[in-house]
Design a protein around this motif. Structure first.
Motif, PDB file in Angstrom:
ATOM      1  N   TYR A 142       0.839  -1.192   0.000  1.00  0.00           N
ATOM      2  CA  TYR A 142       0.000   0.000   0.000  1.00  0.00           C
ATOM      3  C   TYR A 142       0.877   1.246   0.000  1.00  0.00           C
ATOM      4  O   TYR A 142       1.763   1.393   0.858  1.00  0.00           O
ATOM      5  N   LEU A 143       0.641   2.139  -0.959  1.00  0.00           N
ATOM      6  CA  LEU A 143       1.333   3.427  -1.009  1.00  0.00           C
ATOM      7  C   LEU A 143       0.332   4.510  -0.622  1.00  0.00           C
ATOM      8  O   LEU A 143      -0.633   4.760  -1.336  1.00  0.00           O
ATOM      9  N   HIS A 144       0.558   5.149   0.493  1.00  0.00           N
ATOM     10  CA  HIS A 144      -0.379   6.106   1.069  1.00  0.00           C
ATOM     11  C   HIS A 144      -0.201   7.491   0.454  1.00  0.00           C
ATOM     12  O   HIS A 144       0.895   8.039   0.461  1.00  0.00           O
ATOM     13  N   ARG A 145      -1.284   8.030  -0.082  1.00  0.00           N
ATOM     14  CA  ARG A 145      -1.310   9.387  -0.662  1.00  0.00           C
ATOM     15  C   ARG A 145      -0.094   9.676  -1.539  1.00  0.00           C
ATOM     16  O   ARG A 145       0.667  10.610  -1.310  1.00  0.00           O
ATOM     17  N   PHE A 146       0.068   8.873  -2.566  1.00  0.00           N
ATOM     18  CA  PHE A 146       1.235   8.944  -3.435  1.00  0.00           C
ATOM     19  C   PHE A 146       1.156  10.127  -4.394  1.00  0.00           C
ATOM     20  O   PHE A 146       0.156  10.350  -5.060  1.00  0.00           O
ATOM     21  N   SER A 147       2.254  10.888  -4.489  1.00  0.00           N
ATOM     22  CA  SER A 147       2.373  11.958  -5.475  1.00  0.00           C
ATOM     23  C   SER A 147       3.822  12.067  -5.931  1.00  0.00           C
ATOM     24  O   SER A 147       4.743  12.072  -5.111  1.00  0.00           O
ATOM     25  N   ALA A 148       3.999  12.158  -7.250  1.00  0.00           N
ATOM     26  CA  ALA A 148       5.340  12.276  -7.830  1.00  0.00           C
ATOM     27  C   ALA A 148       5.321  13.329  -8.948  1.00  0.00           C
ATOM     28  O   ALA A 148       5.818  13.117 -10.038  1.00  0.00           O
ATOM     29  N   TYR A 149       4.726  14.473  -8.655  1.00  0.00           N
ATOM     30  CA  TYR A 149       4.658  15.580  -9.612  1.00  0.00           C
ATOM     31  C   TYR A 149       6.076  16.068  -9.932  1.00  0.00           C
ATOM     32  O   TYR A 149       6.859  16.342  -9.028  1.00  0.00           O
TER      33      TYR A 149
END
Length: 192
Positions: free
Chosen positions: A93-100
């Motif tokens: 599980y990746l919690h609240r993933f962001s890679a902008y």
């Protein structure tokens, strides 16, 4: 982002702090220098640097995974599982993933396989995937949408097979893919 027509690149890590647009501080800065075929520098990018083990510790602790404007080297959930003695197909599980505007770089594969991204918006907008294959095999994106707009996949080999998107859009507007196989076999969409 970066010009797409580059021939090679080099990465240098500096012990200078980097602050993302969201105010996240990273202890190190990664300078990514892009070269043309004559080895002339054509552009450079500055990103926050976070080592892979620190990312893995955030996954262990269930923390938000905010990799916006980061340089991520050798990110692999396959390697994560191996380092933690977790079975190869166990869902992570990746919690609240962001890679902008993140840059992913690796030797073998950038691997998100068997991943649950949860019911939140997943952002890969303007992300760059350098050098190697990118694997999103058997991921559950649930609800909230996935944004790959303006992303760049240098190698072009992408495995997006057996993924499930319950609700929300999959946006890949103006994304660029290099040569290589793109596998979207058995991608399942719900509403959205």
């Amino acid at each position: 982002m970066a010009p797409i027509q580059f021939y090679s690149y080099k990465v240098k890590i500096h012990d200078t702090p980097f602050y993302s647009d969201r105010g996240v501080q990273f202890a190190y800065t990664a300078s990514i220098i892009l070269y043309d075929s004559n080895e002339k520098e054509i552009a450079s990018l500055e990103k926050g640097y976070i080592d892979t083990e620190t990312i893995y510790q955030k996954i262990d602790e269930g923390k938000d995974l905010l990799l916006d404007q980061c340089y991520c080297e050798n990110f692999s959930l396959k390697d994560y599982r191996k380092s933690r003695n977790i079975t190869p197909d166990k869902t992570i599980y990746l919690h609240r993933f962001s890679a902008y505007q993140a840059v992913f770089d690796g030797k073998e594969a950038i691997d998100f396989s068997f991943c649950d991204f949860g019911n939140h918006y997943k952002n890969f907008e303007q992300a760059m995937f350098l050098h190697c294959k990118v694997v999103f095999h058997q991921c559950d994106f649930k609800k909230g949408g996935i944004n790959f707009s303006y992303s760049f996949f240098e190698n072009g080999e992408l495995d997006f097979s057996y993924n499930k998107i319950d609700k929300g859009e999959l946006n890949s507007k103006n994304s660029l893919f290099g040569d290589g196989n793109k596998n979207f076999q058995n991608l399942s969409f719900g509403d959205g």
